[in-house]
Design a protein around this motif. Structure first.
Motif, PDB file in Angstrom:
ATOM      1  N   LYS A 130       0.821  -1.213   0.000  1.00  0.00           N
ATOM      2  CA  LYS A 130       0.000   0.000   0.000  1.00  0.00           C
ATOM      3  C   LYS A 130       0.856   1.264   0.000  1.00  0.00           C
ATOM      4  O   LYS A 130       0.519   2.240  -0.661  1.00  0.00           O
ATOM      5  N   ILE A 131       1.955   1.259   0.726  1.00  0.00           N
ATOM      6  CA  ILE A 131       2.770   2.472   0.784  1.00  0.00           C
ATOM      7  C   ILE A 131       3.874   2.490  -0.272  1.00  0.00           C
ATOM      8  O   ILE A 131       4.433   3.544  -0.547  1.00  0.00           O
ATOM      9  N   PHE A 132       4.196   1.356  -0.876  1.00  0.00           N
ATOM     10  CA  PHE A 132       5.233   1.300  -1.918  1.00  0.00           C
ATOM     11  C   PHE A 132       4.647   1.216  -3.319  1.00  0.00           C
ATOM     12  O   PHE A 132       5.300   0.747  -4.249  1.00  0.00           O
ATOM     13  N   GLY A 133       3.419   1.639  -3.504  1.00  0.00           N
ATOM     14  CA  GLY A 133       2.829   1.720  -4.838  1.00  0.00           C
ATOM     15  C   GLY A 133       2.518   0.382  -5.476  1.00  0.00           C
ATOM     16  O   GLY A 133       2.575   0.256  -6.699  1.00  0.00           O
ATOM     17  N   GLY A 134       2.217  -0.634  -4.681  1.00  0.00           N
ATOM     18  CA  GLY A 134       1.829  -1.937  -5.208  1.00  0.00           C
ATOM     19  C   GLY A 134       2.990  -2.807  -5.654  1.00  0.00           C
ATOM     20  O   GLY A 134       2.766  -3.865  -6.246  1.00  0.00           O
TER      21      GLY A 134
END
Length: 153
Positions: A130-134
């Motif tokens: 979620k925080i690393f863009g998938g």
């Protein structure tokens, strides 16, 4: 050097290893005294600590005042974060970048998310995706760059 040439209480020029000893508190100083050993003819070193006169609580060993603490700036300054990162860190609205990295690394180490073959690669779980863009896999040097969109300028 003979022991008679040294006066009591005189500060001696010791080798650098002895001069760079443990730091001394602001309220005391150390003086080195040499005295001749009685019958052996060898020289002994005695360390005497005495209270420094006139040194206040806000002064260091040189008598200079301590520098004032500065306000946090740069990566140490708390900034508003995105909803995705807020959910990951537990609801904090503002967070320094350094704290965010600590929390992410604690999650990675706690859940054993480093690739066993190459510890420089992080295998992302659902929370990290979620925080690393998938992304499924992230290099450890990329982590701070991937956090940029989550911090408002």
């Amino acid at each position: 050097m003979s022991a008679t040439a040294i006066r009591s209480g005189e500060l001696l020029a010791f080798p650098a290893a002895l001069r760079r000893g443990a730091p001394v508190s602001a309220a005391s100083f150390v003086s080195f005294r040499m005295r001749a050993a009685a019958a052996a003819g060898r020289v002994a070193v005695r360390v005497v600590a005495a209270a420094a006169e006139g040194a206040g609580a806000d002064a260091d060993a040189g008598g200079k005042p301590k520098p004032k603490k500065r306000a946090a700036s740069g990566i140490m300054k708390p900034k508003p974060i995105s909803p995705e990162l807020r959910e990951f860190v537990g609801g904090a609205e503002e967070l320094p970048r350094t704290e965010a990295l600590k929390i992410i690394w604690a999650h990675i180490k706690g859940n054993n998310l480093q690739d066993p073959a190459n510890k420089k690669i992080i295998v992302c779980d659902d929370k990290l995706k979620k925080i690393f863009g998938g992304r499924d896999r992230v290099g450890f040097l990329e982590i701070s760059g991937l956090l940029n969109p989550h911090f408002q300028k």
